[in-house]
Write a protein that holds these residues in place. Structure first.
Motif, PDB file in Angstrom:
ATOM      1  N   CYS A  50      -0.739  -3.866   0.798  1.00  0.00           N
ATOM      2  CA  CYS A  50      -0.079  -2.400   0.562  1.00  0.00           C
ATOM      3  C   CYS A  50      -1.296  -1.548   0.336  1.00  0.00           C
ATOM      4  O   CYS A  50      -1.763  -1.334  -0.835  1.00  0.00           O
ATOM      5  CB  CYS A  50       0.829  -2.221  -0.646  1.00  0.00           C
TER       6      CYS A  50
ATOM      7  N   CYS B 104       5.432  -6.579  -7.932  1.00  0.00           N
ATOM      8  CA  CYS B 104       5.568  -6.614  -6.546  1.00  0.00           C
ATOM      9  C   CYS B 104       4.679  -7.609  -5.640  1.00  0.00           C
ATOM     10  O   CYS B 104       3.471  -7.696  -6.027  1.00  0.00           O
ATOM     11  CB  CYS B 104       5.177  -5.232  -5.865  1.00  0.00           C
TER      12      CYS B 104
ATOM     13  N   PRO C 247       3.549   3.962  -5.461  1.00  0.00           N
ATOM     14  CA  PRO C 247       2.834   3.090  -6.236  1.00  0.00           C
ATOM     15  C   PRO C 247       2.820   3.535  -7.986  1.00  0.00           C
ATOM     16  O   PRO C 247       2.525   4.747  -8.077  1.00  0.00           O
ATOM     17  CB  PRO C 247       1.406   3.018  -5.651  1.00  0.00           C
TER      18      PRO C 247
ATOM     19  N   LEU D 139       9.234   0.925  -0.028  1.00  0.00           N
ATOM     20  CA  LEU D 139       8.254   0.268   0.886  1.00  0.00           C
ATOM     21  C   LEU D 139       8.657  -1.074   0.455  1.00  0.00           C
ATOM     22  O   LEU D 139       9.014  -2.287   1.182  1.00  0.00           O
ATOM     23  CB  LEU D 139       6.846   0.677   0.732  1.00  0.00           C
ATOM     24  N   LYS D 140       8.505  -1.373  -0.891  1.00  0.00           N
ATOM     25  CA  LYS D 140       8.953  -2.844  -1.290  1.00  0.00           C
ATOM     26  C   LYS D 140      10.263  -3.466  -0.968  1.00  0.00           C
ATOM     27  O   LYS D 140      10.534  -4.325  -0.550  1.00  0.00           O
ATOM     28  CB  LYS D 140       8.523  -2.702  -3.081  1.00  0.00           C
TER      29      LYS D 140
ATOM     30  N   CYS E 161      10.797   1.759  -5.166  1.00  0.00           N
ATOM     31  CA  CYS E 161       9.581   1.790  -4.248  1.00  0.00           C
ATOM     32  C   CYS E 161      10.495   1.396  -2.911  1.00  0.00           C
ATOM     33  O   CYS E 161      10.820   0.461  -2.840  1.00  0.00           O
ATOM     34  CB  CYS E 161       8.555   0.801  -4.649  1.00  0.00           C
TER      35      CYS E 161
ATOM     36  N   ILE F 273       5.820  -0.631 -11.488  1.00  0.00           N
ATOM     37  CA  ILE F 273       6.566  -1.134 -10.471  1.00  0.00           C
ATOM     38  C   ILE F 273       5.736  -2.395  -9.503  1.00  0.00           C
ATOM     39  O   ILE F 273       6.133  -3.402  -9.179  1.00  0.00           O
ATOM     40  CB  ILE F 273       7.091  -0.247  -9.318  1.00  0.00           C
ATOM     41  N   CYS F 274       4.451  -1.844  -9.211  1.00  0.00           N
ATOM     42  CA  CYS F 274       3.651  -2.459  -8.485  1.00  0.00           C
ATOM     43  C   CYS F 274       3.039  -4.101  -9.193  1.00  0.00           C
ATOM     44  O   CYS F 274       2.959  -5.053  -8.513  1.00  0.00           O
ATOM     45  CB  CYS F 274       2.113  -2.012  -8.102  1.00  0.00           C
TER      46      CYS F 274
ATOM     47  N   TYR G 172      -0.923   1.131  -2.483  1.00  0.00           N
ATOM     48  CA  TYR G 172      -1.307   0.596  -4.043  1.00  0.00           C
ATOM     49  C   TYR G 172      -2.817   0.640  -4.156  1.00  0.00           C
ATOM     50  O   TYR G 172      -3.107   1.362  -5.168  1.00  0.00           O
ATOM     51  CB  TYR G 172      -0.835  -0.740  -3.843  1.00  0.00           C
TER      52      TYR G 172
ATOM     53  N   ARG H  48       1.636  -6.293  -2.984  1.00  0.00           N
ATOM     54  CA  ARG H  48       0.276  -5.529  -3.109  1.00  0.00           C
ATOM     55  C   ARG H  48      -0.795  -6.035  -2.207  1.00  0.00           C
ATOM     56  O   ARG H  48      -1.413  -4.999  -1.922  1.00  0.00           O
ATOM     57  CB  ARG H  48      -0.147  -6.207  -4.619  1.00  0.00           C
TER      58      ARG H  48
HETATM   59  S1  SF4 Z   1       2.523  -2.717  -4.118  1.00  0.00           S
HETATM   60 FE1  SF4 Z   1       3.089  -1.113  -2.583  1.00  0.00          FE
HETATM   61  S2  SF4 Z   1       5.174  -1.960  -1.886  1.00  0.00           S
HETATM   62 FE2  SF4 Z   1       4.682  -2.990  -3.874  1.00  0.00          FE
HETATM   63  S3  SF4 Z   1       5.659  -1.627  -5.499  1.00  0.00           S
HETATM   64 FE3  SF4 Z   1       3.381  -1.064  -5.351  1.00  0.00          FE
HETATM   65  S4  SF4 Z   1       3.503   0.656  -3.746  1.00  0.00           S
HETATM   66 FE4  SF4 Z   1       5.461  -0.524  -3.505  1.00  0.00          FE
END
Ligand code: SF4
Length: 376
Positions: free
Chosen positions: A283, A277, A269, A31-32, A29, A273-274, A286, A280
Motif C-alpha cells: 500500500c 490491515c 491511511p 482500498l482495504k 478504508c 486502521i492500517c 500507507y 500494508r
Molecule cells: S494499509 Fe492501505 S489498504 Fe490497508 S488500511 Fe491502510 S490505507 Fe487502507
C-alpha cells in the motif's frame, strides 16, 4: 503466496456488489475493503484466532444444516475443520509457525467448549421441533440470500426464523460482540455488527416488501442480543451502501488516472486502521502518509537499505537497515532465519512489518507477526 518478494502492483477489480458484512470496512478504508472483496492474497499473516474462527463458522454452518447431531459428530467436525485451516497455514511461509492452532490461539480449549455448547443449543431446537411434528410456531431457514432487485447489494443472512409475529434475522458471531469498556447496564453491540444487521433488514425489505420483527446476533456462548432498528435508518444505510459501490467502481474503472492515483483515492491511511490491515506491504498511500505524519503512532514497520546482517551465537539474525529518507540506522534482532526466506538471500532493500520495540530507540526485535519482504 509462496514468495517473499512483493507483487509489483495489487490487482484491483470493480465490485459486482456490496455485502452487509463489508459495509463497515468500506467506511474505514475503501482500498482495504476492495482488496478483501477481490480476495487478494493477504501480504501479512492472518491472526491464528481468525483461522480458528473460520473453522468454527464452518462447524456452525454444518450444524445448522443438520450435519452435526451429537458430540461425536462435533469432535470429528472440529478435528477436520481445524486441520483444514492448519493445512492452508502450512502452505504459507508467513503463517506456518502458527501451526498447530491449539498452541497459537489463546484459550483454544475454552473456545472449543463454547463452540460445543453452541452446537448443542442448535441441535436441541431441531429435535424438539421434529418431535412435535410441525406444531411449533417457528421455522428456521439457514443461509438465506437477500439482495436488492438490481443485485448491487446482497448477502447471506445466517438464519431467518419465522414466528407467528413475523421474521427474525439472526447473525452468528465467533468473535467479540460487545464493545469493551461499556459502563451502562445495557451491553453495547459493536457498531459494525449493528450496521450489518440493519443492512440485512433493508435487504429483506427490498425483497419481501415488509420488515423483520427483530434483528438478533448470537455469540459463541449462545448469548443472544437484540439490535434495535429504525426502518428509515435501514433504508438510508442501504442507499449509502449502493452509492459507495457506484463511487468506488467509477474510480477503479477510470482509465484516465494512474494506478498510484487510484490507490490514493481509495485509501484512508491511519494508524488505527492500517495496524490491522494485511495489505500494508503493497500500500503506497500507507507509506506516503507515514512520511507526512511522522510523529503519530504508526505500526512498527520499516523499509530501507540493508547495511549489515549477521548471525549471532544463538543462531538468530541481527539486521541493520538505513530507512528511506532517514539518517539513523534501525536494528532488528532475534530474527529466525527459517521464518524469513528473505534472510537466506542477499537482498539490498527490504521492508519489515510488525516488529516489536526494544528497550533502546531505533532498536526492534522479532514478534510472532513480524514479516520481511525483499524490495530489491
Ligand atoms: S494499509 Fe492501505 S489498504 Fe490497508 S488500511 Fe491502510 S490505507 Fe487502507
Amino acid at each position: 503466496m509462496t514468495s517473499c518478494i512483493l507483487p509489483a502492483i495489487l490487482s484491483i477489480e470493480p465490485l459486482k456488489r456490496i455485502t452487509p458484512s463489508q459495509f463497515s470496512a468500506f467506511n474505514e478504508c475503501k482500498l482495504k475493503a476492495i482488496l478483501q472483496s477481490n480476495r487478494t492474497d493477504a501480504l501479512l499473516p492472518i491472526h491464528p484466532s481468525a483461522h480458528l474462527g473460520t473453522a468454527i463458522h464452518k462447524i456452525f454452518e454444518k450444524s445448522s444444516g443438520g450435519g452435526i447431531t451429537g458430540d461425536d459428530d462435533f469432535k470429528l467436525a472440529w478435528a477436520n475443520y481445524v486441520q483444514e485451516e492448519e493445512a492452508k497455514m502450512n502452505l504459507s511461509w508467513m503463517e506456518k509457525h502458527f501451526v498447530p492452532l491449539e498452541r497459537s490461539v489463546q484459550n483454544y480449549e475454552v473456545k472449543k467448549q463454547q463452540c460445543l455448547l453452541s452446537v448443542r443449543n442448535m441441535i436441541l431446537p431441531q429435535l424438539s421441533h421434529s418431535e412435535v411434528k410441525g406444531e411449533s410456531h417457528t421455522r428456521k431457514s439457514e443461509e438465506v440470500w437477500l439482495q436488492t432487485p438490481d443485485g448491487k447489494a446482497g448477502g447471506y443472512a445466517d438464519a431467518i426464523i419465522s414466528t407467528d409475529f413475523g421474521d427474525v434475522i439472526v447473525d452468528y458471531k465467533t468473535g467479540s460482540i460487545i464493545e469493551s469498556g461499556h459502563d451502562s447496564s445495557e451491553p453495547d453491540v459493536h457498531e459494525n455488527i449493528q450496521l450489518q444487521l440493519k443492512l440485512y433488514a433493508a435487504l429483506y425489505n427490498s425483497m419481501y416488501a415488509k420488515w423483520p420483527v427483530s434483528l438478533r446476533v448470537i455469540g459463541m456462548d449462545g448469548e443472544s442480543y437484540e439490535i434495535q432498528f429504525d426502518e428509515d435508518e435501514c433504508s438510508s444505510l442501504l442507499g449509502e451502501a449502493c452509492q459507495i459501490l457506484a463511487e468506488i467502481n467509477s474510480i477503479i474503472m477510470n482509465n484516465a488516472e494512474s494506478y498510484d492515483m487510484m490507490l490514493k483515492r481509495l485509501a484512508s491511511p491511519s494508524p488505527q486502521i492500517c495496524r490491522f490491515c494485511s495489505y500494508r506491504p503493497g500500500c503506497l498511500p500507507y507509506w506516503e502518509q507515514r512520511e507526512v505524519e511522522q510523529e503519530i503512532d504508526w505500526p512498527y514497520d520499516v523499509k530501507g537499505i540493508v547495511v549489515d546482517k549477521k548471525r549471532l551465537g544463538n543462531g538468530l539474525i541481527l539486521i541493520t537497515i538505513m530507512p528511506d529518507g532517514q539518517s539513523n540506522v534501525v536494528k532488528v534482532r532475534g530474527l529466525h532465519p527459517n521464518r524469513h526466506p528473505v534472510l537466506n538471500n542477499s537482498y539490498d532493500k527490504v521492508s519489515i512489518y510488525s516488529m516489536i520495540a526494544d528497550n533502546v530507540s531505533d532498536n526492534y526485535k522479532e514478534g510472532l507477526f513480524t514479516t520481511i519482504y525483499s524490495m530489491s
